[in-house]
Design a protein around this motif. Structure first.
Motif, PDB file in Angstrom:
ATOM      1  N   PHE A 153       0.821  -1.215   0.000  1.00 47.77           N
ATOM      2  CA  PHE A 153       0.000   0.000   0.000  1.00 47.77           C
ATOM      3  C   PHE A 153       0.851   1.259   0.000  1.00 47.77           C
ATOM      4  O   PHE A 153       1.973   1.260   0.479  1.00 47.77           O
ATOM      5  N   PRO A 154       0.279   2.365  -0.493  1.00 47.25           N
ATOM      6  CA  PRO A 154       0.983   3.648  -0.380  1.00 47.25           C
ATOM      7  C   PRO A 154       1.085   4.048   1.088  1.00 47.25           C
ATOM      8  O   PRO A 154       0.230   3.688   1.900  1.00 47.25           O
ATOM      9  N   TRP A 155       2.095   4.789   1.450  1.00 53.55           N
ATOM     10  CA  TRP A 155       2.364   5.157   2.845  1.00 53.55           C
ATOM     11  C   TRP A 155       1.501   6.353   3.251  1.00 53.55           C
ATOM     12  O   TRP A 155       1.992   7.427   3.585  1.00 53.55           O
ATOM     13  N   ILE A 156       0.203   6.127   3.236  1.00 52.84           N
ATOM     14  CA  ILE A 156      -0.791   7.152   3.551  1.00 52.84           C
ATOM     15  C   ILE A 156      -1.796   6.556   4.516  1.00 52.84           C
ATOM     16  O   ILE A 156      -2.235   5.416   4.341  1.00 52.84           O
ATOM     17  N   CYS A 157      -2.182   7.320   5.535  1.00 53.83           N
ATOM     18  CA  CYS A 157      -3.201   6.866   6.477  1.00 53.83           C
ATOM     19  C   CYS A 157      -4.526   6.755   5.733  1.00 53.83           C
ATOM     20  O   CYS A 157      -4.970   7.706   5.084  1.00 53.83           O
ATOM     21  N   ALA A 158      -5.168   5.592   5.836  1.00 57.09           N
ATOM     22  CA  ALA A 158      -6.418   5.346   5.124  1.00 57.09           C
ATOM     23  C   ALA A 158      -7.577   6.176   5.664  1.00 57.09           C
ATOM     24  O   ALA A 158      -8.583   6.339   4.986  1.00 57.09           O
ATOM     25  N   HIS A 159      -7.453   6.714   6.876  1.00 51.72           N
ATOM     26  CA  HIS A 159      -8.547   7.509   7.444  1.00 51.72           C
ATOM     27  C   HIS A 159      -8.334   9.009   7.262  1.00 51.72           C
ATOM     28  O   HIS A 159      -9.208   9.693   6.753  1.00 51.72           O
ATOM     29  N   CYS A 160      -7.197   9.540   7.679  1.00 56.40           N
ATOM     30  CA  CYS A 160      -7.006  10.994   7.637  1.00 56.40           C
ATOM     31  C   CYS A 160      -6.248  11.463   6.391  1.00 56.40           C
ATOM     32  O   CYS A 160      -6.235  12.653   6.095  1.00 56.40           O
ATOM     33  N   ARG A 178      -2.973  11.506   5.838  1.00 49.50           N
ATOM     34  CA  ARG A 178      -1.603  12.004   6.015  1.00 49.50           C
ATOM     35  C   ARG A 178      -0.622  11.075   5.319  1.00 49.50           C
ATOM     36  O   ARG A 178      -0.779   9.864   5.336  1.00 49.50           O
ATOM     37  N   GLU A 179       0.416  11.665   4.723  1.00 52.16           N
ATOM     38  CA  GLU A 179       1.464  10.883   4.067  1.00 52.16           C
ATOM     39  C   GLU A 179       2.631  10.700   5.022  1.00 52.16           C
ATOM     40  O   GLU A 179       2.931  11.587   5.823  1.00 52.16           O
ATOM     41  N   PHE A 180       3.305   9.567   4.925  1.00 49.55           N
ATOM     42  CA  PHE A 180       4.422   9.249   5.805  1.00 49.55           C
ATOM     43  C   PHE A 180       5.618   8.801   4.998  1.00 49.55           C
ATOM     44  O   PHE A 180       5.484   8.134   3.974  1.00 49.55           O
ATOM     45  N   ASP A 181       6.820   9.187   5.476  1.00 48.89           N
ATOM     46  CA  ASP A 181       8.061   8.713   4.883  1.00 48.89           C
ATOM     47  C   ASP A 181       9.190   8.920   5.890  1.00 48.89           C
ATOM     48  O   ASP A 181       9.012   9.575   6.912  1.00 48.89           O
ATOM     49  N   GLY A 182      10.325   8.364   5.612  1.00 47.42           N
ATOM     50  CA  GLY A 182      11.504   8.541   6.460  1.00 47.42           C
ATOM     51  C   GLY A 182      11.265   8.166   7.908  1.00 47.42           C
ATOM     52  O   GLY A 182      10.712   7.119   8.209  1.00 47.42           O
ATOM     53  N   LYS A 183      11.668   9.035   8.819  1.00 45.43           N
ATOM     54  CA  LYS A 183      11.555   8.769  10.249  1.00 45.43           C
ATOM     55  C   LYS A 183      10.100   8.663  10.703  1.00 45.43           C
ATOM     56  O   LYS A 183       9.790   7.955  11.645  1.00 45.43           O
ATOM     57  N   LYS A 184       9.214   9.365  10.052  1.00 44.30           N
ATOM     58  CA  LYS A 184       7.801   9.367  10.450  1.00 44.30           C
ATOM     59  C   LYS A 184       7.074   8.088  10.034  1.00 44.30           C
ATOM     60  O   LYS A 184       5.950   7.845  10.470  1.00 44.30           O
ATOM     61  N   LEU A 185       7.685   7.255   9.225  1.00 39.30           N
ATOM     62  CA  LEU A 185       7.050   6.015   8.785  1.00 39.30           C
ATOM     63  C   LEU A 185       6.720   5.104   9.969  1.00 39.30           C
ATOM     64  O   LEU A 185       5.771   4.331   9.906  1.00 39.30           O
ATOM     65  N   SER A 186       7.447   5.245  11.064  1.00 40.96           N
ATOM     66  CA  SER A 186       7.174   4.418  12.252  1.00 40.96           C
ATOM     67  C   SER A 186       5.816   4.761  12.861  1.00 40.96           C
ATOM     68  O   SER A 186       5.280   3.990  13.648  1.00 40.96           O
ATOM     69  N   GLN A 187       5.234   5.912  12.501  1.00 39.56           N
ATOM     70  CA  GLN A 187       3.924   6.307  13.017  1.00 39.56           C
ATOM     71  C   GLN A 187       2.772   5.710  12.219  1.00 39.56           C
ATOM     72  O   GLN A 187       1.608   5.928  12.538  1.00 39.56           O
ATOM     73  N   LEU A 188       3.092   4.945  11.197  1.00 40.08           N
ATOM     74  CA  LEU A 188       2.076   4.307  10.371  1.00 40.08           C
ATOM     75  C   LEU A 188       1.950   2.850  10.808  1.00 40.08           C
ATOM     76  O   LEU A 188       2.938   2.124  10.846  1.00 40.08           O
ATOM     77  N   THR A 189       0.743   2.428  11.168  1.00 46.25           N
ATOM     78  CA  THR A 189       0.527   1.077  11.691  1.00 46.25           C
ATOM     79  C   THR A 189      -0.411   0.297  10.778  1.00 46.25           C
ATOM     80  O   THR A 189      -1.103   0.876   9.944  1.00 46.25           O
TER      81      THR A 189
END
Length: 112
Positions: free
Chosen positions: A21-28, A30-41
């Motif tokens: 899947f693309p690194w985007i929250c399915a609800h809100c 928001r896009e994630f990459d790099g260090k912030k990718l750990s916030q995607l579950t």
């Protein structure tokens, strides 16, 4: 030999979902990459963590906030109604915020 173990290791649902899947929250959204990718579950749509089809049809990527919100909503839905039965829940509101608006608009303004 260490390489064989790594390549034969079964990937976690999160690792698989991040590939699918693309690194985007399915609800809100928001896009994630790099260090912030750990916030995607990975969220299991049917809440069954054993249901992990290889096509990812039971998963969605959610940010930490949306994931927590999703589970909170599920917990609230599963709890029995604890509201007292003596108070009706569907009572209409009697508050009318604009009841005196016309009178307020007709007030004369003071000269400055």
């Amino acid at each position: 030999m260490a390489r064989e173990n790594r390549s034969q290791r079964k990937h976690t649902p999160r690792e698989q979902a991040l590939k699918l899947f693309p690194w985007i929250c399915a609800h809100c959204g928001r896009e994630f990459d790099g260090k912030k990718l750990s916030q995607l579950t990975v969220h299991h749509k049917d809440h069954n963590h054993q249901n992990n089809p290889p096509d990812g049809s039971n998963w969605e990527l959610l940010c930490l906030y949306c994931h927590d919100n999703e589970h909170q909503r599920n917990q609230v839905a599963d709890t029995p109604d604890t509201a007292p039965t003596s108070q009706p829940q569907d009572r209409p509101s009697t508050f009318t915020p604009f009841a005196h608006l016309a009178a307020l608009l007709k007030r004369p303004t003071s000269p400055t």
